[in-house]
Design an enzyme around this catalytic site. Structure first.
Site, PDB file in Angstrom:
ATOM      1  N   GLY A   1      13.034 -37.345  -9.940  1.00 23.54           N
ATOM      2  CA  GLY A   1      13.818 -36.461 -10.785  1.00 23.54           C
ATOM      3  C   GLY A   1      13.571 -36.798 -12.240  1.00 23.54           C
ATOM      4  N   ARG A   2      13.874 -35.844 -13.123  1.00 26.96           N
ATOM      5  CA  ARG A   2      13.691 -36.099 -14.548  1.00 26.96           C
ATOM      6  C   ARG A   2      14.624 -35.205 -15.354  1.00 26.96           C
ATOM      7  NH1 ARG A   2       8.696 -34.356 -12.105  1.00 26.96           N
ATOM      8  NH2 ARG A   2      10.319 -34.228 -10.562  1.00 26.96           N
TER       9      ARG A   2
ATOM     10  N   ASP B   1      13.555 -25.079  -7.112  1.00 27.26           N
ATOM     11  CA  ASP B   1      12.514 -25.567  -8.017  1.00 27.26           C
ATOM     12  C   ASP B   1      11.275 -24.683  -8.024  1.00 27.26           C
ATOM     13  OD1 ASP B   1      11.681 -26.393  -5.475  1.00 27.26           O
ATOM     14  OD2 ASP B   1      11.761 -28.530  -5.939  1.00 27.26           O
TER      15      ASP B   1
END
Length: 494
Positions: free
Chosen positions: A14-15, A235
């Site tokens: 994740g970011r 996503d």
């Protein structure tokens, strides 16, 4: 100047990515990055959701410490998985991961009670054992009885931070419970899995203001004044928004843990041929449809690297593969055995032994086997895609976006096999799509087309032109797949 933060969480990492628009160019800065994976807990493979919440808060705190006092935030994650919430608003355990074995053989079981073709005609969604409809079909009925609401992962995270419950449409379409014609929950399908519509929060479009961050709830963190926007929370939907193209003569591969190969269109294709090829019609932002094929993708090489104790980086594995003779094995990369094996290397080797092929042994041979067969699969599926969509969608170029777009070797291999010009990048297309949809929502861009023009200007692509390729390899690969899949359907057939 407004600041926008994308919380982009995939199955392996994740970011938090920060962006601003200065009327000329989009900036993109990584604020925080963290690992993600499922773990075996309480009888199932589950996501550690509290860990994800903590990492998001750490990232938002870094935003504040970077001098940003206020910002907009959007969240996207993978699809189909969900959290169950009781009538007090509390989560009923960590969500089960889609790779968990509880849905093994579920499609066969479901088909004994309900027509799979009717299911496809209603929803336009491909048959995958991990789709939410099948997860709910095998869900613990006692647990479901305690549940007041079901929230998909990004919607649950949004609820944690704002207290508002919604079901965002691009992600909800992957559940295989929404009717493609009515754009609402299909009552017939809900009845088939014994679930009532009031289990779900209201449906909302991508690009809807969700609410303010509840600062009091997270008072131990120093956080900016944050407004959450419900973006295209699947996503892949965000990645396609972040694809810098225009017109109708292009296709895409959103290349990450999964590879999603398809086109953007306005009308779903729910034909018998699309059903036979297991193509899906997922909803996109701004009334678009992502007509695509789900391919196992970079998960294969991720697992190969993991079972080599991460001795080699992905660029190193690509270099080893490039130095190794190609097309020594044919692999059905979409075989269910590769969904979550105990050891991917062993599984690949066993597959080759069972099909009487040369067994890859060295790291270069194993990586080459994976990359060759991903490229062959992409080329084969592109041919099917053009056949399914007709001459109106003859593809002039293929955009590869996401983390896999950084793999120069695989990109060129795909261009050669598919005999198609490849435009690779941006690598952070999902985060960028998340960010520009926020910007559209607050009025910085007038349309998706305008936002994509800004993306193209801000993040140049790398172009790969096709080189000569032996078409017999592709023909033999397709013959191999046909025989292998027929053998799976009828063990007596060799």
């Amino acid at each position: 100047m407004d600041t926008f933060i994308a919380i982009d969480i995939g199955a392996s990492s994740g970011r938090l990515m920060m962006s601003q628009w200065d009327d000329q160019q989009l900036s993109l800065t990584e604020i925080h990055r963290f690992k993600n994976s499922f773990r075996h807990h309480a009888g199932f493979d589950r996501w550690h959701i509290d860990y994800l919440i903590k990492e998001i808060l750490i990232g938002l705190e870094k935003v504040k410490h970077a001098g940003i006092q206020s910002c907009y935030v959007g969240i996207d994650t993978w699809a189909v998985d969900y959290c169950l919430i009781d009538d007090k608003g509390q989560r009923l355990g960590d969500p089960v991961a889609y790779r968990d074995k509880r849905t093994n053989h579920v499609i066969e079981r479901f088909s004994q009670e309900y027509s799979l073709q009717t299911l496809y005609e209603k929803t336009g969604i491909q048959l995958q054992p991990f789709n939410t409809i099948f997860q709910l079909y095998v869900e613990d009925k006692n647990l479901l009885a305690k549940a007041d609401k079901l929230l998909l992962i990004p919607d649950y995270l949004g609820y944690v931070f704002t207290g508002k419950m919604v079901t965002e449409k691009t992600n909800a379409s992957t559940m295989q419970l929404l009717n493609a014609n009515t754009q609402s929950w299909d009552q017939d399908l809900l009845a088939a899995i014994q679930v009532k519509e009031d289990l779900f929060a209201p449906l909302v479009d991508a690009g809807t203001l969700l609410g303010k961050l509840n600062q009091e709830k997270f008072s131990t963190y120093d956080l900016p004044d944050t407004t959450f926007i419900t973006v295209a929370s699947h996503d892949t939907a965000s990645a396609i928004i972040g694809t810098p193209s225009s017109g109708t003569d292009w296709g895409y591969i959103s290349s990450g843990t999964w590879s999603l190969l398809g086109i953007e269109t306005k009308v779903p294709n729910i034909s018998a041929a699309a059903f036979d090829e297991n193509y899906t019609n997922e909803w996109g932002a701004h009334n678009t449809i992502r007509f695509l094929k789900n391919i196992m993708g970079m998960w294969l090489i991720q697992e190969v690297a993991r079972h080599q104790n991460d001795q080699y980086s992905f660029p190193e594995l690509a270099a080893l593969a490039e130095a190794t003779p190609g097309f020594q094995q044919f692999i059905d990369v979409n075989d269910p055995r590769f969904l979550n094996p105990d050891n991917m290397i062993t599984e690949l080797q066993t597959y080759c032994r069972e099909t009487h092929q040369k067994v890859p042994e060295t790291p270069g041979e194993i990586a080459r086997c994976v990359y060759d067969n991903l490229a062959l699969c992409y080329g084969s599926e592109l041919q099917k895609l053009e056949a399914l969509t007709g001459t109106a969608h003859t593809l002039q170029r293929l955009h590869i976006v996401g983390g896999g777009s950084n793999n120069t070797f695989l990109n060129q291999l795909t261009a050669d096999v598919a005999q198609c010009t490849i435009e690779a990048g941006p690598g952070e297309a999902t985060a960028i799509g998340n960010l520009v949809l926020q910007m559209i929502t607050v009025g910085l861009f007038a349309s998706l087309e305008e936002a994509r023009m800004a993306i193209k200007k801000s993040f140049p692509c790398t172009v790969h032109y096709p080189r000569a390729f032996d078409r017999n390899i592709q023909t033999n690969y397709q013959s191999f797949l046909k025989g292998a899949r027929q053998h799976d359907k009828d063990p007596a057939t060799i």
